[in-house]
Design a protein around this motif. Structure first.
Motif, PDB file in Angstrom:
ATOM      1  N   GLN A   1       7.011  47.232  -1.081  1.00  0.00           N
ATOM      2  CA  GLN A   1       7.054  47.044   0.367  1.00  0.00           C
ATOM      3  C   GLN A   1       5.744  47.558   0.969  1.00  0.00           C
ATOM      4  O   GLN A   1       5.378  48.717   0.763  1.00  0.00           O
ATOM      5  N   LEU A   2       5.096  46.702   1.687  1.00  0.00           N
ATOM      6  CA  LEU A   2       3.861  47.065   2.357  1.00  0.00           C
ATOM      7  C   LEU A   2       4.179  47.902   3.597  1.00  0.00           C
ATOM      8  O   LEU A   2       5.060  47.547   4.387  1.00  0.00           O
ATOM      9  N   GLN A   3       3.456  48.999   3.764  1.00  0.00           N
ATOM     10  CA  GLN A   3       3.641  49.857   4.920  1.00  0.00           C
ATOM     11  C   GLN A   3       2.312  50.118   5.599  1.00  0.00           C
ATOM     12  O   GLN A   3       1.274  50.232   4.941  1.00  0.00           O
ATOM     13  N   LEU A   4       2.348  50.211   6.922  1.00  0.00           N
ATOM     14  CA  LEU A   4       1.162  50.444   7.711  1.00  0.00           C
ATOM     15  C   LEU A   4       1.430  51.545   8.724  1.00  0.00           C
ATOM     16  O   LEU A   4       2.502  51.579   9.338  1.00  0.00           O
ATOM     17  N   VAL A   5       0.456  52.410   8.909  1.00  0.00           N
ATOM     18  CA  VAL A   5       0.572  53.504   9.854  1.00  0.00           C
ATOM     19  C   VAL A   5      -0.691  53.561  10.689  1.00  0.00           C
ATOM     20  O   VAL A   5      -1.792  53.714  10.154  1.00  0.00           O
ATOM     21  N   GLU A   6      -0.535  53.459  12.009  1.00  0.00           N
ATOM     22  CA  GLU A   6      -1.659  53.549  12.924  1.00  0.00           C
ATOM     23  C   GLU A   6      -1.861  54.993  13.372  1.00  0.00           C
ATOM     24  O   GLU A   6      -0.907  55.768  13.462  1.00  0.00           O
ATOM     25  N   SER A   7      -3.095  55.313  13.697  1.00  0.00           N
ATOM     26  CA  SER A   7      -3.408  56.609  14.262  1.00  0.00           C
ATOM     27  C   SER A   7      -4.692  56.485  15.072  1.00  0.00           C
ATOM     28  O   SER A   7      -5.411  55.492  14.976  1.00  0.00           O
ATOM     29  N   GLY A   8      -4.976  57.502  15.862  1.00  0.00           N
ATOM     30  CA  GLY A   8      -6.219  57.553  16.607  1.00  0.00           C
ATOM     31  C   GLY A   8      -6.114  57.252  18.077  1.00  0.00           C
ATOM     32  O   GLY A   8      -7.114  57.357  18.803  1.00  0.00           O
ATOM     33  N   GLY A   9      -4.945  56.874  18.542  1.00  0.00           N
ATOM     34  CA  GLY A   9      -4.778  56.603  19.956  1.00  0.00           C
ATOM     35  C   GLY A   9      -4.815  57.872  20.782  1.00  0.00           C
ATOM     36  O   GLY A   9      -4.786  58.989  20.267  1.00  0.00           O
ATOM     37  N   GLY A  10      -4.884  57.687  22.087  1.00  0.00           N
ATOM     38  CA  GLY A  10      -4.919  58.817  22.985  1.00  0.00           C
ATOM     39  C   GLY A  10      -5.374  58.419  24.363  1.00  0.00           C
ATOM     40  O   GLY A  10      -5.420  57.231  24.706  1.00  0.00           O
ATOM     41  N   LEU A  11      -5.712  59.413  25.154  1.00  0.00           N
ATOM     42  CA  LEU A  11      -6.187  59.221  26.515  1.00  0.00           C
ATOM     43  C   LEU A  11      -7.702  59.269  26.541  1.00  0.00           C
ATOM     44  O   LEU A  11      -8.313  60.194  25.993  1.00  0.00           O
ATOM     45  N   VAL A  12      -8.297  58.282  27.176  1.00  0.00           N
ATOM     46  CA  VAL A  12      -9.751  58.207  27.253  1.00  0.00           C
ATOM     47  C   VAL A  12     -10.147  57.708  28.632  1.00  0.00           C
ATOM     48  O   VAL A  12      -9.415  56.942  29.265  1.00  0.00           O
ATOM     49  N   GLN A  13     -11.302  58.137  29.102  1.00  0.00           N
ATOM     50  CA  GLN A  13     -11.803  57.697  30.400  1.00  0.00           C
ATOM     51  C   GLN A  13     -12.369  56.289  30.313  1.00  0.00           C
ATOM     52  O   GLN A  13     -12.818  55.851  29.248  1.00  0.00           O
ATOM     53  N   PRO A  14     -12.361  55.562  31.424  1.00  0.00           N
ATOM     54  CA  PRO A  14     -13.026  54.262  31.427  1.00  0.00           C
ATOM     55  C   PRO A  14     -14.475  54.382  30.970  1.00  0.00           C
ATOM     56  O   PRO A  14     -15.190  55.305  31.368  1.00  0.00           O
ATOM     57  N   GLY A  15     -14.885  53.450  30.136  1.00  0.00           N
ATOM     58  CA  GLY A  15     -16.208  53.491  29.553  1.00  0.00           C
ATOM     59  C   GLY A  15     -16.295  54.274  28.268  1.00  0.00           C
ATOM     60  O   GLY A  15     -17.338  54.227  27.591  1.00  0.00           O
ATOM     61  N   GLY A  16     -15.237  54.967  27.920  1.00  0.00           N
ATOM     62  CA  GLY A  16     -15.229  55.765  26.720  1.00  0.00           C
ATOM     63  C   GLY A  16     -14.905  54.958  25.482  1.00  0.00           C
ATOM     64  O   GLY A  16     -14.770  53.733  25.525  1.00  0.00           O
ATOM     65  N   SER A  17     -14.764  55.670  24.374  1.00  0.00           N
ATOM     66  CA  SER A  17     -14.550  55.038  23.078  1.00  0.00           C
ATOM     67  C   SER A  17     -13.424  55.719  22.322  1.00  0.00           C
ATOM     68  O   SER A  17     -13.158  56.916  22.497  1.00  0.00           O
ATOM     69  N   LEU A  18     -12.783  54.953  21.479  1.00  0.00           N
ATOM     70  CA  LEU A  18     -11.796  55.445  20.531  1.00  0.00           C
ATOM     71  C   LEU A  18     -11.935  54.666  19.240  1.00  0.00           C
ATOM     72  O   LEU A  18     -12.336  53.506  19.258  1.00  0.00           O
ATOM     73  N   ARG A  19     -11.569  55.296  18.144  1.00  0.00           N
ATOM     74  CA  ARG A  19     -11.476  54.606  16.881  1.00  0.00           C
ATOM     75  C   ARG A  19     -10.056  54.730  16.351  1.00  0.00           C
ATOM     76  O   ARG A  19      -9.577  55.835  16.085  1.00  0.00           O
ATOM     77  N   LEU A  20      -9.408  53.597  16.209  1.00  0.00           N
ATOM     78  CA  LEU A  20      -8.073  53.557  15.651  1.00  0.00           C
ATOM     79  C   LEU A  20      -8.150  53.330  14.148  1.00  0.00           C
ATOM     80  O   LEU A  20      -9.048  52.645  13.656  1.00  0.00           O
ATOM     81  N   SER A  21      -7.194  53.884  13.442  1.00  0.00           N
ATOM     82  CA  SER A  21      -7.106  53.711  12.000  1.00  0.00           C
ATOM     83  C   SER A  21      -5.762  53.119  11.634  1.00  0.00           C
ATOM     84  O   SER A  21      -4.744  53.431  12.253  1.00  0.00           O
ATOM     85  N   CYS A  22      -5.769  52.285  10.629  1.00  0.00           N
ATOM     86  CA  CYS A  22      -4.556  51.710  10.070  1.00  0.00           C
ATOM     87  C   CYS A  22      -4.587  51.950   8.575  1.00  0.00           C
ATOM     88  O   CYS A  22      -5.445  51.401   7.873  1.00  0.00           O
ATOM     89  N   THR A  23      -3.680  52.763   8.102  1.00  0.00           N
ATOM     90  CA  THR A  23      -3.593  53.074   6.683  1.00  0.00           C
ATOM     91  C   THR A  23      -2.521  52.212   6.045  1.00  0.00           C
ATOM     92  O   THR A  23      -1.384  52.174   6.521  1.00  0.00           O
ATOM     93  N   ILE A  24      -2.893  51.535   4.979  1.00  0.00           N
ATOM     94  CA  ILE A  24      -2.019  50.579   4.313  1.00  0.00           C
ATOM     95  C   ILE A  24      -1.622  51.129   2.952  1.00  0.00           C
ATOM     96  O   ILE A  24      -2.453  51.660   2.220  1.00  0.00           O
ATOM     97  N   SER A  25      -0.365  50.960   2.601  1.00  0.00           N
ATOM     98  CA  SER A  25       0.117  51.386   1.302  1.00  0.00           C
ATOM     99  C   SER A  25       1.174  50.414   0.795  1.00  0.00           C
ATOM    100  O   SER A  25       1.782  49.675   1.565  1.00  0.00           O
ATOM    101  N   GLY A  26       1.375  50.412  -0.497  1.00  0.00           N
ATOM    102  CA  GLY A  26       2.477  49.689  -1.106  1.00  0.00           C
ATOM    103  C   GLY A  26       2.124  48.368  -1.754  1.00  0.00           C
ATOM    104  O   GLY A  26       2.809  47.952  -2.688  1.00  0.00           O
ATOM    105  N   SER A  27       1.065  47.713  -1.275  1.00  0.00           N
ATOM    106  CA  SER A  27       0.746  46.395  -1.793  1.00  0.00           C
ATOM    107  C   SER A  27      -0.643  45.983  -1.343  1.00  0.00           C
ATOM    108  O   SER A  27      -1.165  46.488  -0.346  1.00  0.00           O
TER     109      SER A  27
END
Length: 127
Positions: free
Chosen positions: A1-27
């Motif tokens: 079974q393929l599983q995915l987990v997101e992380s990296g979200g949050g509160l940011v000001q307009p014009g700012g940056s974020l990097r989201l991650s998606c970790t995949i396992s199982g397949s």
């Protein structure tokens, strides 16, 4: 079974940056897509990348601001988000498809292409 987990979200000001991650396992997977959904709105395509990393796809509103990439050694797909706007506020999901031979932006951006979904991570853009 393929599983995915997101992380990296949050509160940011307009014009700012974020990097989201998606970790995949199982397949192994053919492609990973990022989607987002705000309350009361349909789930919207953001970006997608093939397993090889050689094929990337972006929604027109994100192209030039967002960058998708993958690090297969870490089993992780990233979404770098720059110049964030309040309208980018949403829950961001990563999703995986095992279907091979996907070559069109239409297929890559269709939620029906993807069989496996993460739980989502909240991104809030506000001053």
């Amino acid at each position: 079974q393929l599983q995915l987990v997101e992380s990296g979200g949050g509160l940011v000001q307009p014009g700012g940056s974020l990097r989201l991650s998606c970790t995949i396992s199982g397949s192994d997977y053919s492609a990973i897509g990022w989607f987002r959904q705000a309350p009361g709105k349909e789930r919207e395509f953001v970006a997608a990348v093939s397993w090889s990393g050689t094929s990337t796809y972006y929604a027109s509103s994100m192209k030039g601001r967002f960058t998708i990439s993958r690090d297969n050694a870490k089993n992780t797909v990233y979404l770098q988000m720059n110049s964030l706007k309040p309208d980018d506020t949403a829950v961001y999901y990563c999703a995986a498809t095992l279907v091979r031979g996907l070559t069109t932006a239409r297929d890559m951006g269709d939620t029906r292409t993807y069989d496996y979904w993460g739980q989502g991570t909240q991104v809030t853009v506000s001053s």
